[in-house]
Design a protein around this motif. Structure first.
Motif, PDB file in Angstrom:
ATOM      1  N   UNK A 147       0.981  -1.046   0.306  1.00 44.38           N
ATOM      2  CA  UNK A 147       0.023   0.227   0.240  1.00 44.38           C
ATOM      3  C   UNK A 147       1.107   0.895  -0.593  1.00 44.38           C
ATOM      4  N   UNK A 148       0.785   2.045  -0.885  1.00 42.13           N
ATOM      5  CA  UNK A 148       1.489   3.099  -1.249  1.00 42.13           C
ATOM      6  C   UNK A 148       0.373   4.257  -0.226  1.00 42.13           C
ATOM      7  N   UNK A 149       1.164   5.381   0.481  1.00 37.80           N
ATOM      8  CA  UNK A 149       0.646   7.033   0.913  1.00 37.80           C
ATOM      9  C   UNK A 149       0.857   8.358   0.291  1.00 37.80           C
ATOM     10  N   UNK A 150      -0.478   8.970   0.486  1.00 36.21           N
ATOM     11  CA  UNK A 150       0.505  10.428   0.245  1.00 36.21           C
ATOM     12  C   UNK A 150      -0.099  10.571   1.767  1.00 36.21           C
ATOM     13  N   UNK A 151       1.359  11.414   1.540  1.00 35.55           N
ATOM     14  CA  UNK A 151       1.892  11.322   3.059  1.00 35.55           C
ATOM     15  C   UNK A 151       1.604  13.355   2.681  1.00 35.55           C
ATOM     16  N   UNK A 152       0.797  13.578   2.604  1.00 37.84           N
ATOM     17  CA  UNK A 152       0.021  15.091   2.463  1.00 37.84           C
ATOM     18  C   UNK A 152      -1.586  14.735   3.199  1.00 37.84           C
ATOM     19  N   UNK A 153      -1.811  14.279   2.785  1.00 36.40           N
ATOM     20  CA  UNK A 153      -3.417  13.869   2.909  1.00 36.40           C
ATOM     21  C   UNK A 153      -3.629  12.317   4.158  1.00 36.40           C
ATOM     22  N   UNK A 154      -2.649  12.651   3.716  1.00 37.55           N
ATOM     23  CA  UNK A 154      -2.417  10.509   5.067  1.00 37.55           C
ATOM     24  C   UNK A 154      -3.627   9.200   3.994  1.00 37.55           C
ATOM     25  N   UNK A 155      -3.584   9.259   2.679  1.00 33.10           N
ATOM     26  CA  UNK A 155      -4.842   8.922   1.783  1.00 33.10           C
ATOM     27  C   UNK A 155      -3.804   7.797   0.671  1.00 33.10           C
ATOM     28  N   UNK A 156      -4.350   5.913   0.605  1.00 34.06           N
ATOM     29  CA  UNK A 156      -3.611   5.675  -0.120  1.00 34.06           C
ATOM     30  C   UNK A 156      -3.585   6.276  -1.670  1.00 34.06           C
ATOM     31  N   UNK A 157      -2.393   6.230  -2.124  1.00 30.61           N
ATOM     32  CA  UNK A 157      -1.388   6.335  -3.344  1.00 30.61           C
ATOM     33  C   UNK A 157      -1.918   5.115  -4.187  1.00 30.61           C
ATOM     34  N   UNK A 158      -1.433   4.300  -4.102  1.00 30.89           N
ATOM     35  CA  UNK A 158      -1.610   3.340  -4.709  1.00 30.89           C
ATOM     36  C   UNK A 158      -1.526   2.211  -3.908  1.00 30.89           C
ATOM     37  N   UNK A 159      -2.597   0.721  -4.511  1.00 31.51           N
ATOM     38  CA  UNK A 159      -2.095  -0.558  -3.795  1.00 31.51           C
ATOM     39  C   UNK A 159      -1.956  -1.089  -4.464  1.00 31.51           C
ATOM     40  N   UNK A 160      -0.833  -2.781  -4.742  1.00 31.41           N
ATOM     41  CA  UNK A 160      -0.770  -3.840  -5.706  1.00 31.41           C
ATOM     42  C   UNK A 160      -1.741  -5.059  -4.110  1.00 31.41           C
ATOM     43  N   UNK A 161      -2.469  -4.749  -4.836  1.00 32.77           N
ATOM     44  CA  UNK A 161      -3.484  -6.007  -3.953  1.00 32.77           C
ATOM     45  C   UNK A 161      -3.111  -7.558  -4.282  1.00 32.77           C
ATOM     46  N   UNK A 162      -2.648  -8.548  -3.337  1.00 33.29           N
ATOM     47  CA  UNK A 162      -1.673  -9.324  -3.427  1.00 33.29           C
ATOM     48  C   UNK A 162      -1.071  -9.781  -3.499  1.00 33.29           C
ATOM     49  N   UNK A 163       0.310  -8.829  -3.963  1.00 35.33           N
ATOM     50  CA  UNK A 163       1.231  -8.223  -4.195  1.00 35.33           C
ATOM     51  C   UNK A 163       2.451 -10.185  -4.257  1.00 35.33           C
ATOM     52  N   UNK A 164       2.837 -10.552  -3.487  1.00 32.77           N
ATOM     53  CA  UNK A 164       2.707 -11.664  -3.498  1.00 32.77           C
ATOM     54  C   UNK A 164       1.910 -12.640  -2.127  1.00 32.77           C
TER      55      UNK A 164
END
Length: 384
Positions: free
Chosen positions: A212-229
């Motif tokens: 899960x990537x996060x945008x620190x300015x809003x603390x909202x998700x920036x990107x997601x890689x579901x079931x990366x492994x």
């Protein structure tokens, strides 16, 4: 010409935390922490002289407990953070602390290692200067990361459920929580890395089997890689030279490379390990090179020129004036470049030097730190 022999340094106790000195670009320095329930734990500051093959060490007492993770400031050479745990009244207490290495600390001791280990004689050790506590965590603090630019006051941390952004005032010894993001569901954080791109406004976190990537300015998700492994994601890292590109590793024994814009499938999968993969790191200078370390006691050097910022040379049409060595070099290819097998226990971390692009250190649980180099042939393939 043969490759240089690895340099081996032995801790007195077990260990699983090592970090390159990110703020020191002139000297090869690594920080290494111990894990002992019975004895006072230690932080070893190791300066490696690549030309003369010796280490100067400073050893400090770490009274906060076992060191589970270390991160260093990019902007201030004296500051670093540890995630630690200790048993107090039959309960495990976990925390994160900002420290400063004393400028008048323990005198350096030169060690001519030449491939052999070394242990520190028992006795009183100087203590680190405690700068600030990152208070308020829920459960075990997994990792901290410093802002990868000139902003020495920003730090992020993750515990089981929370990603926290901190503002550090080192001169006053204060650390203030600026913002927080909390996981709602069952999965928990296992690691965090700061993205050096996008004005350093993003971090990536390992959350169970996903990223899960996060945008620190809003603390909202920036990107997601579901079931990366298919099993737990242990670690991740961002390509320092090419935005959107990153690497992950996990308990499925795999190292995977991703484009954040196209997360339905990885760009590349490496299957060199036979057990859990604990760490993955891009070379900070040459993003064609990636290390991974595993519970199979191995460190693998991967080549990924097809995903790097450097164009792949065809290796033809050399000028007549080129020397024979250059004409004989073939272009660097994707795949396993080298396998390092000096460890006899699980290798929990491998970190590139911030000062020398060809040097990295790895640490196994039995307390063996190994300093290795990129093979000369690989080095020439990149440079020539």
């Amino acid at each position: 010409m043969e490759d240089d022999a690895p340099v081996i340094y032995g801790l007195e106790f077990q260990g699983r935390a090592v970090a390159a000195h990110a703020g020191e670009t002139d000297k090869i320095i690594f920080l290494v922490g111990t894990q002992s329930l019975k004895h006072d734990n230690q932080l070893h500051v190791l300066e490696f002289d690549d030309e003369n093959n010796y280490i100067e060490k400073q050893v400090f007492s770490h009274l906060a407990g076992e060191i589970n993770h270390i991160s260093t400031s990019y902007a201030d050479k004296e500051l670093f953070a540890t995630c630690h745990s200790a048993v107090v009244e039959n309960r495990v207490q976990s925390g994160a602390t900002i420290w400063r290495v004393p400028s008048n600390g323990h005198p350096s001791m030169a060690l001519d290692l030449g491939g052999s280990g070394s242990q520190l004689a028992s006795g009183s050790l100087p203590e680190l200067d405690r700068v600030a506590e990152l208070n308020g965590h829920d459960g075990v603090v997994k990792a901290t990361q410093w802002h990868p630019g000139a902003n020495a006051s920003r730090v992020v941390s993750v515990d089981h459920k929370n990603l926290r952004l901190w503002d550090l005032n080192a001169s006053k010894g204060l650390a203030k929580q600026v913002s927080i993001a909390t996981l709602d569901a069952r999965p928990t954080f296992s690691s965090v890395r700061w993205n050096p791109h996008f004005n350093c406004a993003q971090v990536g976190t390992a959350v169970d089997t996903s990223v899960q990537g996060w945008d620190l300015r809003s603390m909202k998700p920036a990107f997601t890689i579901e079931n990366a492994h298919s099993q737990l994601v242990r670690d991740l890292d961002f390509n320092p030279n090419r935005q959107y590109y990153m690497a992950t590793c996990g308990d499925d024994c795999l190292v995977k490379f991703w484009d954040q814009r196209k997360t339905d499938a990885p760009l590349k999968i490496c299957q060199s390990h036979s057990h859990w993969v604990w760490s993955v790191r891009f070379n900070p200078f040459h993003d064609q090179l990636v290390t991974s370390s595993s519970s199979d006691s191995r460190v693998i050097l991967h080549g990924v020129p097809s995903l790097s910022s450097e164009p792949i040379s065809c290796g033809d049409d050399d000028d007549d004036g080129e020397d024979a060595e250059k004409r004989e070099q073939k272009p660097l290819a994707d795949g396993e470049l080298n396998r390092y097998e000096e460890h006899e226990d699980s290798v929990y971390a491998a970190e590139w030097s911030a000062a020398d692009p060809w040097v990295f250190a790895s640490l196994s649980y039995d307390g063996r730190l190994v300093i290795n180099r990129v093979p000369r042939n690989t080095k020439y393939q990149i440079l020539l």
